[in-house]
Design an enzyme around this catalytic site. Structure first.
Site, PDB file in Angstrom:
ATOM      1  N   SER A  91       0.784  -1.249   0.069  1.00 35.08           N
ATOM      2  CA  SER A  91      -0.259  -0.027   0.214  1.00 35.08           C
ATOM      3  C   SER A  91       0.947   1.249  -0.082  1.00 35.08           C
ATOM      4  CB  SER A  91      -1.035   0.153   1.287  1.00 35.08           C
ATOM      5  OG  SER A  91      -1.527   1.133   1.350  1.00 35.08           O
ATOM      6  N   HIS A 151      -1.114  -1.281  -4.267  1.00 38.14           N
ATOM      7  CA  HIS A 151      -2.630  -0.662  -3.770  1.00 38.14           C
ATOM      8  C   HIS A 151      -2.533   1.008  -3.377  1.00 38.14           C
ATOM      9  CE1 HIS A 151      -6.286  -1.510  -1.415  1.00 38.14           C
ATOM     10  NE2 HIS A 151      -5.844  -0.649  -0.348  1.00 38.14           N
ATOM     11  N   ASP A 188      -4.678   4.262  -1.951  1.00 41.33           N
ATOM     12  CA  ASP A 188      -5.859   4.378  -1.014  1.00 41.33           C
ATOM     13  C   ASP A 188      -6.368   5.696  -1.348  1.00 41.33           C
ATOM     14  OD1 ASP A 188      -6.164   1.979   0.747  1.00 41.33           O
ATOM     15  OD2 ASP A 188      -4.145   2.574   1.366  1.00 41.33           O
ATOM     16  N   MET A 211      -8.857   8.877  -0.369  1.00 41.63           N
ATOM     17  CA  MET A 211      -9.548   9.295   0.488  1.00 41.63           C
ATOM     18  C   MET A 211     -10.126  10.758   0.353  1.00 41.63           C
ATOM     19  SD  MET A 211      -7.587   7.730   3.975  1.00 41.63           S
ATOM     20  CE  MET A 211      -6.834   6.281   4.039  1.00 41.63           C
ATOM     21  N   HIS A 231      -8.377   1.811  -4.123  1.00 41.67           N
ATOM     22  CA  HIS A 231      -9.282   1.674  -3.268  1.00 41.67           C
ATOM     23  C   HIS A 231      -9.927   3.022  -2.945  1.00 41.67           C
ATOM     24  CE1 HIS A 231      -9.970   0.428   1.341  1.00 41.67           C
ATOM     25  NE2 HIS A 231     -11.171   0.786   0.714  1.00 41.67           N
ATOM     26  N   MET A 244     -12.129   5.258  -1.008  1.00 42.57           N
ATOM     27  CA  MET A 244     -12.969   5.393   0.138  1.00 42.57           C
ATOM     28  C   MET A 244     -13.499   7.102  -0.063  1.00 42.57           C
ATOM     29  SD  MET A 244      -9.998   3.885   2.549  1.00 42.57           S
ATOM     30  CE  MET A 244      -8.685   3.965   1.158  1.00 42.57           C
ATOM     31  N   MET A 288     -12.528  -5.246   4.849  1.00 37.14           N
ATOM     32  CA  MET A 288     -11.618  -4.252   5.649  1.00 37.14           C
ATOM     33  C   MET A 288     -11.452  -4.979   7.039  1.00 37.14           C
ATOM     34  SD  MET A 288     -10.676  -1.861   3.432  1.00 37.14           S
ATOM     35  CE  MET A 288      -9.827  -0.986   4.869  1.00 37.14           C
ATOM     36  N   ASP A 318      -7.596  -5.790   3.939  1.00 31.53           N
ATOM     37  CA  ASP A 318      -6.676  -4.556   3.906  1.00 31.53           C
ATOM     38  C   ASP A 318      -6.780  -3.917   5.466  1.00 31.53           C
ATOM     39  OD1 ASP A 318      -5.887  -2.086   3.466  1.00 31.53           O
ATOM     40  OD2 ASP A 318      -7.216  -1.417   2.099  1.00 31.53           O
TER      41      ASP A 318
END
Ligand code: DX5
Ligand code: ZN
Length: 219
Positions: free
Chosen positions: A10, A35, A37, A39, A69, A71, A140, A178
Site C-alpha cells: 500500500s 494498492h 488508497d 480518501m 481503493h 474511500m 476491511m 486490507d
C-alpha cells in the site's frame, strides 16, 4: 484450488514526497500489484491523493497493476478520472448510498476490473446480490482511514462466509484483506479464504522487502 496469493503493497505507507520512488521500491521487491488508497475527508476522516497522482506514477514508469481503493462518499463521480489516469481495478464501498450496480458496470465499461468493499461493521449479506458482478471483494480488517492500525480478527468469519459463497456458486472473484496485515495475520486470512493481501506498514518497514514479498507468494 485456491487462487494464488497476491501481495499488494500500500502506497499510503510510502514516502508521500517521493511516491514514484516508493512505487518503484514495491515493484523491485517483486509484487505486480500496488494498492492506492484514495480518501476524501467525508467517507473517511483523512485525505490522500487523487487521479493526477496515478497518472504521474504512470508517467514515472510504473507498470504495476494499480489496485485502487476508493474511500469516497460519491465514487461514481470519479471512476472515469481514475480509469483515465491508469487504474487497473477500482473498488467502491457498499456503505454510501449511490447506484452500486450502475457504478460497477460503468467501471467495467471504462476498461477496468471492479471491486466492492465492506467496512468492518458491514455484514457480507449486503453484497450477496453483487457477487456475480465483481472481480474482487475487499474485506476491511480495520476501520478505513489510516494505516498502522491493529488487525481485526473478528473479520475472519466474514472471510469464511464469502469464500463459502464463492465456492458454492462457482464464482471467481478475488478475496482481498486490507488493514493490519503482516505475515502472521495474512496466514490467518489465507486459512479463512483470502487470496489478496494489502500490506502498508509491514511492507515498507520490512528490513528485506524482497524476502517479505517472497513469503507472501508462498502463503
Ligand atoms: C486504510 C487503508 C489501507 C492502509 C493499510 O484505510 O485502506 O490500505 O494502507 O495500512 P496498514 O497495512 O498499515 O494497516
Ligand atoms: Zn486500502
Amino acid at each position: 484450488m485456491p487462487l494464488a496469493p497476491i501481495l499488494a503493497p500500500s502506497l499510503l505507507a510510502g514516502d508521500h514526497a517521493h511516491l514514484a520512488a516508493s512505487a518503484r521500491t514495491a515493484a523491485d521487491a517483486g509484487p505486480a500489484w500496488l494498492h492506492c488508497d484514495i480518501m476524501d475527508g467525508h467517507f473517511v476522516p483523512n485525505l490522500t491523493f487523487g487521479p493526477e497522482t496515478l497518472a504521474a506514477l504512470r508517467r514515472a514508469g510504473s507498470k504495476q497493476f494499480l489496485d485502487t481503493h476508493l474511500m469516497l462518499a460519491e465514487p461514481q463521480k470519479y471512476v472515469e478520472a481514475f480509469a483515465k489516469a491508469g487504474a487497473n481495478l477500482l473498488s467502491i464501498h457498499l456503505e454510501p448510498a449511490y447506484d452500486h450496480r450502475g457504478t460497477l458496470a460503468r467501471i467495467r465499461q471504462l476498461g477496468c476490473q471492479c471491486g466492492i468493499v465492506l467496512n468492518p461493521g458491514t455484514p457480507a449479506a449486503g453484497i450477496e446480490r453483487l457477487l456475480d458482478l465483481v472481480d474482487l471483494v475487499l474485506v476491511m480488517t480495520v476501520q478505513p482511514g489510516f494505516g498502522g492500525q491493529p488487525f481485526r480478527r473478528d473479520m475472519l468469519p466474514k472471510l469464511r462466509q464469502l469464500d463459502g459463497w464463492r465456492r458454492d456458486r462457482g464464482l471467481k472473484f478475488r478475496l482481498e484483506v486490507d488493514g493490519g496485515i503482516d505475515l502472521a495475520t495474512a496466514r490467518e486470512c489465507r486459512a479463512a479464504g483470502a487470496d489478496t493481501f494489502v500490506a502498508g506498514t509491514s511492507f515498507f518497514k520490512a528490513a528485506d522487502q524482497t524476502a517479505f514479498a517472497a513469503a507472501f507468494a508462498a502463503l
